[in-house]
Design a protein around this motif. Sequence first.
Motif, PDB file in Angstrom:
ATOM      1  N   ALA A  80       0.829  -1.209   0.000  1.00 35.51           N
ATOM      2  CA  ALA A  80       0.000   0.000   0.000  1.00 35.51           C
ATOM      3  C   ALA A  80       0.863   1.257   0.000  1.00 35.51           C
ATOM      4  CB  ALA A  80      -0.934   0.002   1.210  1.00 35.51           C
ATOM      5  N   VAL A  81       2.035   1.165   0.604  1.00 33.34           N
ATOM      6  CA  VAL A  81       2.967   2.287   0.635  1.00 33.34           C
ATOM      7  C   VAL A  81       4.028   2.027  -0.439  1.00 33.34           C
ATOM      8  CG1 VAL A  81       4.570   3.645   2.035  1.00 33.34           C
ATOM      9  CG2 VAL A  81       2.518   2.645   3.089  1.00 33.34           C
ATOM     10  N   SER A  82       3.725   2.506  -1.636  1.00 34.21           N
ATOM     11  CA  SER A  82       4.634   2.313  -2.772  1.00 34.21           C
ATOM     12  C   SER A  82       4.353   3.364  -3.829  1.00 34.21           C
ATOM     13  CB  SER A  82       4.455   0.916  -3.376  1.00 34.21           C
ATOM     14  OG  SER A  82       3.175   0.786  -3.973  1.00 34.21           O
ATOM     15  N   GLU A  83       5.327   3.566  -4.690  1.00 31.31           N
ATOM     16  CA  GLU A  83       5.151   4.506  -5.788  1.00 31.31           C
ATOM     17  C   GLU A  83       4.014   4.059  -6.698  1.00 31.31           C
ATOM     18  OE1 GLU A  83       8.088   3.568  -4.617  1.00 31.31           O
ATOM     19  OE2 GLU A  83       9.204   5.420  -4.269  1.00 31.31           O
ATOM     20  N   GLU A  84       3.938   2.765  -6.954  1.00 33.64           N
ATOM     21  CA  GLU A  84       2.901   2.238  -7.841  1.00 33.64           C
ATOM     22  C   GLU A  84       1.507   2.477  -7.285  1.00 33.64           C
ATOM     23  OE1 GLU A  84       6.759   0.187  -8.572  1.00 33.64           O
ATOM     24  OE2 GLU A  84       5.612   0.664  -6.778  1.00 33.64           O
ATOM     25  N   THR A  85       1.342   2.240  -5.989  1.00 35.03           N
ATOM     26  CA  THR A  85       0.038   2.471  -5.367  1.00 35.03           C
ATOM     27  C   THR A  85      -0.300   3.953  -5.349  1.00 35.03           C
ATOM     28  OG1 THR A  85       0.188   0.457  -4.042  1.00 35.03           O
ATOM     29  CG2 THR A  85      -1.311   2.169  -3.246  1.00 35.03           C
ATOM     30  N   ALA A  86       0.675   4.803  -5.021  1.00 35.85           N
ATOM     31  CA  ALA A  86       0.431   6.246  -4.991  1.00 35.85           C
ATOM     32  C   ALA A  86       0.013   6.759  -6.369  1.00 35.85           C
ATOM     33  CB  ALA A  86       1.676   6.990  -4.500  1.00 35.85           C
ATOM     34  N   ALA A  87       0.689   6.276  -7.411  1.00 30.03           N
ATOM     35  CA  ALA A  87       0.340   6.701  -8.777  1.00 30.03           C
ATOM     36  C   ALA A  87      -1.073   6.246  -9.133  1.00 30.03           C
ATOM     37  CB  ALA A  87       1.348   6.143  -9.777  1.00 30.03           C
ATOM     38  N   ALA A  88      -1.408   5.009  -8.800  1.00 28.05           N
ATOM     39  CA  ALA A  88      -2.740   4.475  -9.107  1.00 28.05           C
ATOM     40  C   ALA A  88      -3.819   5.221  -8.321  1.00 28.05           C
ATOM     41  CB  ALA A  88      -2.797   2.977  -8.820  1.00 28.05           C
ATOM     42  N   MET A  89      -3.531   5.576  -7.083  1.00 29.45           N
ATOM     43  CA  MET A  89      -4.485   6.349  -6.283  1.00 29.45           C
ATOM     44  C   MET A  89      -4.743   7.708  -6.912  1.00 29.45           C
ATOM     45  SD  MET A  89      -3.122   5.515  -2.398  1.00 29.45           S
ATOM     46  CE  MET A  89      -4.191   6.754  -1.618  1.00 29.45           C
ATOM     47  N   ALA A  90      -3.685   8.383  -7.355  1.00 25.53           N
ATOM     48  CA  ALA A  90      -3.842   9.700  -7.973  1.00 25.53           C
ATOM     49  C   ALA A  90      -4.651   9.602  -9.268  1.00 25.53           C
ATOM     50  CB  ALA A  90      -2.476  10.330  -8.235  1.00 25.53           C
ATOM     51  N   ARG A  91      -4.353   8.590 -10.078  1.00 29.43           N
ATOM     52  CA  ARG A  91      -5.117   8.399 -11.320  1.00 29.43           C
ATOM     53  C   ARG A  91      -6.581   8.115 -11.009  1.00 29.43           C
ATOM     54  NH1 ARG A  91      -0.461   5.509 -12.776  1.00 29.43           N
ATOM     55  NH2 ARG A  91      -1.511   3.559 -12.279  1.00 29.43           N
ATOM     56  N   GLY A  92      -6.835   7.302  -9.983  1.00 25.86           N
ATOM     57  CA  GLY A  92      -8.207   6.981  -9.595  1.00 25.86           C
ATOM     58  C   GLY A  92      -8.968   8.207  -9.128  1.00 25.86           C
ATOM     59  N   ALA A  93      -8.317   9.072  -8.360  1.00 26.79           N
ATOM     60  CA  ALA A  93      -8.969  10.301  -7.897  1.00 26.79           C
ATOM     61  C   ALA A  93      -9.250  11.230  -9.071  1.00 26.79           C
ATOM     62  CB  ALA A  93      -8.101  11.005  -6.855  1.00 26.79           C
ATOM     63  N   MET A  94      -8.341  11.255 -10.027  1.00 27.31           N
ATOM     64  CA  MET A  94      -8.535  12.083 -11.224  1.00 27.31           C
ATOM     65  C   MET A  94      -9.766  11.607 -11.993  1.00 27.31           C
ATOM     66  SD  MET A  94      -7.556  14.464 -13.297  1.00 27.31           S
ATOM     67  CE  MET A  94      -6.004  14.849 -12.533  1.00 27.31           C
TER      68      MET A  94
END
Length: 165
Positions: A80-94
């Motif tokens: 959950a704490v990873s660059e990949e998860t952070a990127a996917a979270m940002a894309r999902g919020a967008m």
Amino acid sequence: MDFVLPKDIVEKAKQVVDANRAAGRRIALAESCTGGLVSAALTEISGSSDVFMVGIVTYSNAAKRIQLGVNADIIEREGAVSEETAAAMARGAMLASGADIAVSITGVAGPTGGSEEKPVGLVIFGVATRSGEAAQTHRHQFDASGGRAGVRCQAALTALSLLEP
């Protein structure tokens, strides 16, 4: 009492709201370890609804999958704490918001939960924009001596900075 949150966070939120209003830009958040702190800071500002579209708190892995569309394989493989998860979270919020920029926050606020690989104070941010470019990530190791609240406040200030045009 003027504000619920620390003054420096509220002042930064005001700068973000004013700058994004001037730029005609709408913003969104996907928060995990900050638990809505950044969203709360933005809503301390009168008129923030001009720019602030949505704040989604996805504290659990299941919420990250359900609310933001983060692939379960990413969380299982990278954590959950990873660059990949952070990127996917940002894309999902967008995608969920229709905003022009979305910032995500995931990390280890402590005092427990850290590891040698992902110590307490590690916070990873994702930034996605309407431009269609790949989401960028930013990894920060914050000073954890101020405890959980200190890590969360440092992360909130950084997320707000990432929202500036």
